[in-house]
Design an enzyme around this catalytic site. Structure first.
Site, PDB file in Angstrom:
ATOM      1  N   GLU A   1     -11.918 -19.488  29.496  1.00  8.47           N
ATOM      2  CA  GLU A   1     -10.919 -20.276  30.255  1.00  8.47           C
ATOM      3  C   GLU A   1     -10.243 -19.428  31.340  1.00  8.47           C
ATOM      4  OE1 GLU A   1      -8.913 -23.471  28.538  1.00  8.47           O
ATOM      5  OE2 GLU A   1     -10.442 -23.795  27.014  1.00  8.47           O
TER       6      GLU A   1
ATOM      7  N   ARG B   1       0.843  -1.202   0.000  1.00  7.30           N
ATOM      8  CA  ARG B   1       0.000   0.000   0.000  1.00  7.30           C
ATOM      9  C   ARG B   1       0.882   1.258   0.000  1.00  7.30           C
ATOM     10  NH1 ARG B   1      -4.730   2.363  -1.408  1.00  7.30           N
ATOM     11  NH2 ARG B   1      -5.134   4.155  -0.046  1.00  7.30           N
TER      12      ARG B   1
ATOM     13  N   GLU C   1      -8.487 -11.058  34.485  1.00  2.90           N
ATOM     14  CA  GLU C   1      -8.454 -10.757  35.928  1.00  2.90           C
ATOM     15  C   GLU C   1      -8.232 -12.046  36.723  1.00  2.90           C
ATOM     16  OE1 GLU C   1     -10.748  -9.638  33.776  1.00  2.90           O
ATOM     17  OE2 GLU C   1     -10.395  -7.479  33.796  1.00  2.90           O
TER      18      GLU C   1
HETATM   19  N1  CAA Z   1      -4.917 -27.386  40.365  1.00  4.60           N
HETATM   20  C1  CAA Z   1      -5.449 -28.122  41.355  1.00  4.60           C
HETATM   21  N2  CAA Z   1      -6.275 -27.609  42.280  1.00  4.60           N
HETATM   22  C2  CAA Z   1      -6.562 -26.313  42.205  1.00  4.60           C
HETATM   23  C3  CAA Z   1      -6.041 -25.476  41.207  1.00  4.60           C
HETATM   24  C4  CAA Z   1      -5.188 -26.082  40.243  1.00  4.60           C
HETATM   25  N3  CAA Z   1      -4.668 -25.360  39.227  1.00  4.60           N
HETATM   26  N4  CAA Z   1      -6.518 -24.226  41.379  1.00  4.60           N
HETATM   27  C5  CAA Z   1      -7.321 -24.265  42.473  1.00  4.60           C
HETATM   28  N5  CAA Z   1      -7.330 -25.535  42.950  1.00  4.60           N
HETATM   29  C6  CAA Z   1      -8.041 -26.029  44.140  1.00  4.60           C
HETATM   30  C7  CAA Z   1      -7.512 -25.380  45.399  1.00  4.60           C
HETATM   31  O1  CAA Z   1      -6.362 -26.049  45.873  1.00  4.60           O
HETATM   32  C8  CAA Z   1      -8.695 -25.539  46.328  1.00  4.60           C
HETATM   33  O2  CAA Z   1      -8.768 -26.857  46.827  1.00  4.60           O
HETATM   34  P1  CAA Z   1      -8.349 -27.197  48.372  1.00  4.60           P
HETATM   35  O3  CAA Z   1      -9.254 -26.377  49.235  1.00  4.60           O
HETATM   36  O4  CAA Z   1      -8.579 -28.666  48.462  1.00  4.60           O
HETATM   37  O5  CAA Z   1      -6.920 -26.795  48.489  1.00  4.60           O
HETATM   38  C9  CAA Z   1      -9.875 -25.386  45.379  1.00  4.60           C
HETATM   39  O6  CAA Z   1      -9.391 -25.650  44.067  1.00  4.60           O
HETATM   40  C10 CAA Z   1     -10.483 -23.999  45.413  1.00  4.60           C
HETATM   41  O7  CAA Z   1      -9.455 -23.095  45.080  1.00  4.60           O
HETATM   42  P2  CAA Z   1      -9.422 -21.635  45.641  1.00  4.60           P
HETATM   43  O8  CAA Z   1      -9.556 -21.649  47.134  1.00  4.60           O
HETATM   44  O9  CAA Z   1      -8.228 -20.971  45.061  1.00  4.60           O
HETATM   45  O10 CAA Z   1     -10.782 -21.077  45.026  1.00  4.60           O
HETATM   46  P3  CAA Z   1     -11.210 -19.599  44.668  1.00  4.60           P
HETATM   47  O11 CAA Z   1     -12.678 -19.601  44.573  1.00  4.60           O
HETATM   48  O12 CAA Z   1     -10.539 -18.603  45.549  1.00  4.60           O
HETATM   49  O13 CAA Z   1     -10.542 -19.326  43.198  1.00  4.60           O
HETATM   50  C11 CAA Z   1     -10.335 -19.657  40.842  1.00  4.60           C
HETATM   51  C12 CAA Z   1     -10.508 -20.284  42.227  1.00  4.60           C
HETATM   52  C13 CAA Z   1      -8.872 -19.769  40.460  1.00  4.60           C
HETATM   53  C14 CAA Z   1     -10.726 -18.208  40.744  1.00  4.60           C
HETATM   54  C15 CAA Z   1     -11.241 -20.530  39.967  1.00  4.60           C
HETATM   55  O14 CAA Z   1     -12.579 -20.426  40.396  1.00  4.60           O
HETATM   56  C16 CAA Z   1     -11.142 -20.213  38.496  1.00  4.60           C
HETATM   57  O15 CAA Z   1     -10.204 -20.645  37.835  1.00  4.60           O
HETATM   58  N6  CAA Z   1     -12.148 -19.467  37.943  1.00  4.60           N
HETATM   59  C17 CAA Z   1     -12.235 -19.264  36.510  1.00  4.60           C
HETATM   60  C18 CAA Z   1     -13.125 -20.309  35.898  1.00  4.60           C
HETATM   61  C19 CAA Z   1     -12.729 -20.625  34.492  1.00  4.60           C
HETATM   62  O16 CAA Z   1     -11.572 -20.593  34.113  1.00  4.60           O
HETATM   63  N7  CAA Z   1     -13.702 -21.044  33.697  1.00  4.60           N
HETATM   64  C20 CAA Z   1     -13.454 -21.508  32.396  1.00  4.60           C
HETATM   65  C21 CAA Z   1     -14.618 -22.337  31.897  1.00  4.60           C
HETATM   66  S1  CAA Z   1     -14.188 -23.412  30.543  1.00  4.60           S
HETATM   67  C22 CAA Z   1     -14.048 -22.407  29.234  1.00  4.60           C
HETATM   68  O17 CAA Z   1     -14.103 -21.217  29.332  1.00  4.60           O
HETATM   69  C23 CAA Z   1     -13.798 -23.148  27.923  1.00  4.60           C
HETATM   70  C24 CAA Z   1     -13.819 -22.273  26.761  1.00  4.60           C
HETATM   71  O18 CAA Z   1     -14.226 -21.153  26.802  1.00  4.60           O
HETATM   72  C25 CAA Z   1     -13.399 -22.724  25.479  1.00  4.60           C
HETATM   73  P1  FAD Z   2     -18.075 -12.931  35.523  1.00  3.98           P
HETATM   74  O1  FAD Z   2     -17.469 -13.993  36.354  1.00  3.98           O
HETATM   75  O2  FAD Z   2     -19.418 -12.433  35.892  1.00  3.98           O
HETATM   76  O3  FAD Z   2     -17.072 -11.711  35.431  1.00  3.98           O
HETATM   77  C1  FAD Z   2     -17.458 -10.405  35.008  1.00  3.98           C
HETATM   78  C2  FAD Z   2     -16.259  -9.482  35.143  1.00  3.98           C
HETATM   79  O4  FAD Z   2     -15.860  -9.408  36.524  1.00  3.98           O
HETATM   80  C3  FAD Z   2     -15.026 -10.000  34.391  1.00  3.98           C
HETATM   81  O5  FAD Z   2     -14.290  -8.925  33.871  1.00  3.98           O
HETATM   82  C4  FAD Z   2     -14.218 -10.683  35.476  1.00  3.98           C
HETATM   83  O6  FAD Z   2     -12.837 -10.772  35.188  1.00  3.98           O
HETATM   84  C5  FAD Z   2     -14.507  -9.781  36.664  1.00  3.98           C
HETATM   85  N1  FAD Z   2     -14.313 -10.461  37.950  1.00  3.98           N
HETATM   86  C6  FAD Z   2     -15.055 -11.470  38.464  1.00  3.98           C
HETATM   87  N2  FAD Z   2     -14.560 -11.858  39.650  1.00  3.98           N
HETATM   88  C7  FAD Z   2     -13.475 -11.083  39.885  1.00  3.98           C
HETATM   89  C8  FAD Z   2     -12.537 -11.000  40.940  1.00  3.98           C
HETATM   90  N3  FAD Z   2     -12.563 -11.811  41.985  1.00  3.98           N
HETATM   91  N4  FAD Z   2     -11.552 -10.080  40.849  1.00  3.98           N
HETATM   92  C9  FAD Z   2     -11.473  -9.256  39.767  1.00  3.98           C
HETATM   93  N5  FAD Z   2     -12.343  -9.286  38.742  1.00  3.98           N
HETATM   94  C10 FAD Z   2     -13.322 -10.194  38.795  1.00  3.98           C
HETATM   95  N6  FAD Z   2     -17.443 -21.988  29.909  1.00  3.98           N
HETATM   96  C11 FAD Z   2     -17.422 -23.345  29.995  1.00  3.98           C
HETATM   97  O7  FAD Z   2     -17.552 -23.904  31.077  1.00  3.98           O
HETATM   98  N7  FAD Z   2     -17.232 -24.101  28.896  1.00  3.98           N
HETATM   99  C12 FAD Z   2     -17.081 -23.566  27.661  1.00  3.98           C
HETATM  100  O8  FAD Z   2     -16.915 -24.307  26.683  1.00  3.98           O
HETATM  101  C13 FAD Z   2     -17.116 -22.140  27.528  1.00  3.98           C
HETATM  102  N8  FAD Z   2     -17.031 -21.556  26.315  1.00  3.98           N
HETATM  103  C14 FAD Z   2     -17.243 -20.208  26.206  1.00  3.98           C
HETATM  104  C15 FAD Z   2     -17.322 -19.621  24.924  1.00  3.98           C
HETATM  105  C16 FAD Z   2     -17.640 -18.279  24.812  1.00  3.98           C
HETATM  106  C17 FAD Z   2     -17.771 -17.673  23.452  1.00  3.98           C
HETATM  107  C18 FAD Z   2     -17.835 -17.481  25.963  1.00  3.98           C
HETATM  108  C19 FAD Z   2     -18.199 -16.019  25.866  1.00  3.98           C
HETATM  109  C20 FAD Z   2     -17.696 -18.041  27.210  1.00  3.98           C
HETATM  110  C21 FAD Z   2     -17.413 -19.407  27.338  1.00  3.98           C
HETATM  111  N9  FAD Z   2     -17.372 -20.016  28.599  1.00  3.98           N
HETATM  112  C22 FAD Z   2     -17.318 -21.383  28.700  1.00  3.98           C
HETATM  113  C23 FAD Z   2     -17.594 -19.222  29.788  1.00  3.98           C
HETATM  114  C24 FAD Z   2     -16.370 -18.416  30.220  1.00  3.98           C
HETATM  115  O9  FAD Z   2     -15.402 -19.251  30.764  1.00  3.98           O
HETATM  116  C25 FAD Z   2     -16.862 -17.365  31.226  1.00  3.98           C
HETATM  117  O10 FAD Z   2     -17.603 -16.405  30.485  1.00  3.98           O
HETATM  118  C26 FAD Z   2     -15.730 -16.713  31.982  1.00  3.98           C
HETATM  119  O11 FAD Z   2     -15.100 -17.641  32.841  1.00  3.98           O
HETATM  120  C27 FAD Z   2     -16.206 -15.487  32.795  1.00  3.98           C
HETATM  121  O12 FAD Z   2     -17.348 -15.780  33.541  1.00  3.98           O
HETATM  122  P2  FAD Z   2     -18.640 -14.783  33.475  1.00  3.98           P
HETATM  123  O13 FAD Z   2     -18.976 -14.643  32.040  1.00  3.98           O
HETATM  124  O14 FAD Z   2     -19.668 -15.346  34.372  1.00  3.98           O
HETATM  125  O15 FAD Z   2     -18.116 -13.418  34.001  1.00  3.98           O
END
Ligand code: CAA
Ligand code: FAD
Length: 380
Positions: A363, A268, A367
Site C-alpha cells: 500500500e 524470565r 519511501e
Molecule cells: N487522491 C486523489 N488523486 C490523487 C491522489 C489522491 N490521494 N494522489 C495522487 N492523485 C492524482 C494526482 O492529482 C494526479 O492527477 P491530476 O494530474 O489529475 O492532478 C494523478 O493522481 C497522478 O499523481 P502524481 O502526479 O502525484 O503521480 P506520481 O506518479 O508523481 O506519484 C504516487 C503518484 C503517489 C507515487 C503513486 O503512484 C503511488 O501512490 N504509488 C504507490 C502505489 C501503491 O500504493 N500501491 C499499492 C498497491 S495495493 C496494495 O499494496 C494492497 C496490499 O498490499 C494489501
Molecule cells: P518498486 O516500486 O520497484 O520499489 C523498489 C524500491 O525502490 C522500494 O524501496 C521503493 O520504495 C523504492 N522507490 C521506488 N520509487 C522510488 C522513488 N521515486 N523515490 C524513492 N524510492 C523509490 N499490490 C496490489 O496492487 N494489490 C495487492 O493486493 C498487493 N498485495 C501485496 C502483498 C504482498 C505480500 C506484497 C509483497 C506486495 C503486495 N502488493 C499489492 C504490491 C505492493 O504494493 C508493491 O510491492 C509496492 O507498492 C512496491 O512496489 P514494487 O514491489 O514494484 O517495488
C-alpha cells in the site's frame, strides 16, 4: 478534545479481542508455517461484522466509523496479521471503493456478499513494471463499445486466489497517461482470467498472494467504476483509506509483540531477578510503550480525519510511515527480550518480526509515504 473511547468503541474492541484470542490464536502458528488461508476465520469475521465495517447497513454492512475500524484492525493484528490483511483489503480497498464510487447496481450486486464475509475481494493495481510507479500501468482495457478487452499481468495480489471480486486497474487511453486509466470489476470465472502460483512469503504467510494474468478477458462496460478515465484517481483515493488500515495493522503487530515481551520480561529471571528489572530491558519496554502510543494517536487522527470528511491523504500516510517503523522496531526488540526463545515459533514474536516488514512495503512503501508527505509539507 476527548481521548476516551465511546461505549460502542469499547464493545467493538472487546469483540475483536475475544475473536482474536478464541478463533485466531489457535492454529496461527500452523497456518503461518504451512501458508494456510484462514477460510473459516474470515467467514466468522464476516458474521461478526468485521468484513464490511464501514459499509452502509442497507448493503449489509456494519455502518461503523473509521475509528471503529482502526480499533478492530489493531486487535485482530495483535494476533494474526494474515487474517487482518484479508480484512483490510476487503474493508478499505474493495468495499469502501465500491460504496464510494460504484453505481447503485454494482453496490447492490457485490456489497452484501463482501460485507457479510460470504465472499471477499482483491484490489489489483501492482504490475511487474508498475509498483511504486503506479501510473505506468501496462495492463490494457481496450474500449470495444459495450465492453472492454483486458490484457496484462497483475503482481502480488492479496486474496489473489480466494477472492470472488477483483477491482482491476487498467489503461484504456495510453496517450492520456494516468487520465486514461480505468477501474473495472472482474470475476475469475471470466474466460481468459488465470491465476499464478501462490507466492512463498517471508511473512503474512496465511494470506494468499498471487499474480493474475488476463488474456483477452471480456469485461462488460457496466463493470467500470466511475467515469471513463477515473481509474487512477479511484486507486489513489481508495489507497489513502487503505493506508489507515495498514497503519492499524502495523500498530496491532507492534502492540502484540510488546505485550508478549512485557509479560515475558516479568517472568524470565536472569542474574537473580526478573529481566524487566534490568534497566536495559526496562528501557526497551519504555521505548516500545511510547512509540506504540504515538502510532496509535496517528492512526486515530487519520481515522478521525476520515470520519470528519477532512482530507486524510497526508495523515494516513504519516500513520502508515510511522506505525510500520514502530512495528518493525518493536518486533525486533521483542525477539531480543525473549532471548533464544524469541527465535523459535512457539513464542510468536519471530512471526511478528517477519509480518512487520510487509507493512513498510505494501500500500505504498515508506519511501512513497515520504513522497506524499513531503509534497504536502513543501506545498504548505
Ligand atoms: N487522491 C486523489 N488523486 C490523487 C491522489 C489522491 N490521494 N494522489 C495522487 N492523485 C492524482 C494526482 O492529482 C494526479 O492527477 P491530476 O494530474 O489529475 O492532478 C494523478 O493522481 C497522478 O499523481 P502524481 O502526479 O502525484 O503521480 P506520481 O506518479 O508523481 O506519484 C504516487 C503518484 C503517489 C507515487 C503513486 O503512484 C503511488 O501512490 N504509488 C504507490 C502505489 C501503491 O500504493 N500501491 C499499492 C498497491 S495495493 C496494495 O499494496 C494492497 C496490499 O498490499 C494489501
Ligand atoms: P518498486 O516500486 O520497484 O520499489 C523498489 C524500491 O525502490 C522500494 O524501496 C521503493 O520504495 C523504492 N522507490 C521506488 N520509487 C522510488 C522513488 N521515486 N523515490 C524513492 N524510492 C523509490 N499490490 C496490489 O496492487 N494489490 C495487492 O493486493 C498487493 N498485495 C501485496 C502483498 C504482498 C505480500 C506484497 C509483497 C506486495 C503486495 N502488493 C499489492 C504490491 C505492493 O504494493 C508493491 O510491492 C509496492 O507498492 C512496491 O512496489 P514494487 O514491489 O514494484 O517495488
Amino acid at each position: 478534545m476527548d481521548f476516551n473511547l465511546t461505549e460502542e468503541h469499547l464493545m467493538i474492541q472487546q469483540a475483536a479481542r475475544d475473536f482474536a484470542q478464541n478463533e485466531l490464536l489457535p492454529g496461527v502458528i500452523e497456518r503461518d508455517e504451512k501458508q494456510i488461508f484462514p477460510t473459516e476465520q474470515v467467514k466468522k469475521m464476516g458474521q461478526l461484522g468485521f468484513m464490511g465495517m464501514m459499509v452502509d447497513p442497507k448493503y449489509g454492512g456494519s455502518g461503523l466509523d473509521a475509528i471503529s475500524y482502526v480499533i478492530a484492525m489493531e486487535e485482530i493484528s495483535k494476533v494474526d496479521a494474515s487474517a487482518s490483511v484479508v480484512m483490510s483489503v476487503n474493508n478499505s480497498l474493495v468495499c469502501w471503493g465500491l460504496q464510494e464510487y460504484g453505481t447503485e447496481e454494482q453496490k447492490q450486486k457485490y456489497l452484501p456478499g463482501l460485507a457479510s464475509g460470504e465472499i471477499h475481494g482483491a484490489f489489483c493495481l501492482s504490475e511487474p513494471e508498475a509498483g511504486s510507479d503506479a501510473t505506468s500501468q501496462k495492463t490494457t482495457a481496450v474500449d470495444m463499445g459495450d465492453h472492454y478487452i483486458v490484457n496484462g499481468t497483475k503482481n502480488w495480489i492479496t486474496n489473489g486466489n480466494t477472492a470472488s471480486v477483483y477491482l482491476v486497474i487498467a489503461q484504456t487511453h495510453p496517450e492520456k497517461k494516468h487520465k486514461g486509466i480505468n477501474a473495472l470489476i472482474m470475476t475469475k470465472d471470466m474466460p481468459g482470467f488465470s491465476i499464478g502460483p501462490k507466492e512463498q512469503k517471508m511473512g503474512i504467510r496465511g494470506s494468499d498472494t498471487h499474480s493474475l494474468m488476463f488474456s483477452d478477458v471480456k469485461v462488460p462496460k457496466e463493470n467500470r467504476i466511475g467515469e471513463d478515465g477515473f481509474g487512477f484517481k479511484f486507486a489513489m483515493k481508495t489507497l489513502a483509506g487503505g493506508r489507515i488500515g495498514i497503519a492499524s495493522q502495523a500498530l496491532g503487530i507492534a502492540s502484540g509483540a510488546y505485550e508478549l515481551a512485557l509479560n515475558y520480561s516479568k517472568v524470565r529471571k536472569a542474574f537473580g531477578t526478573e529481566i524487566c528489572n534490568h534497566q536495559a530491558i526496562a528501557f526497551k519496554l519504555a521505548d516500545m510503550a511510547v512509540n506504540i502510543e504515538a502510532a496509535r494517536h496517528l492512526c486515530m487522527k487519520a481515522a478521525w480525519d476520515k470520519d470528519q470528511h477532512k482530507n486524510y491523504d497526508v495523515s494516513g500516510a504519516m500513520a502508515k510511515l510511522f506505525a510500520s517503523q514502530v512495528a518493525m522496531d518493536t518486533a525486533v526488540e521483542a525477539v531480543q527480550i525473549h532471548g533464544g526463545n524469541g527465535y523459535v515459533k512457539e513464542y510468536h514474536v519471530e512471526r511478528f518480526m517477519r509480518d512487520a516488514k510487509i507493512t513498510q512495503i505494501y500500500e505504498g512503501t515508506s519511501e512513497i509515504q515520504k513522497i506524499v508527505i513531503s509534497r504536502s509539507v513543501i506545498a504548505g
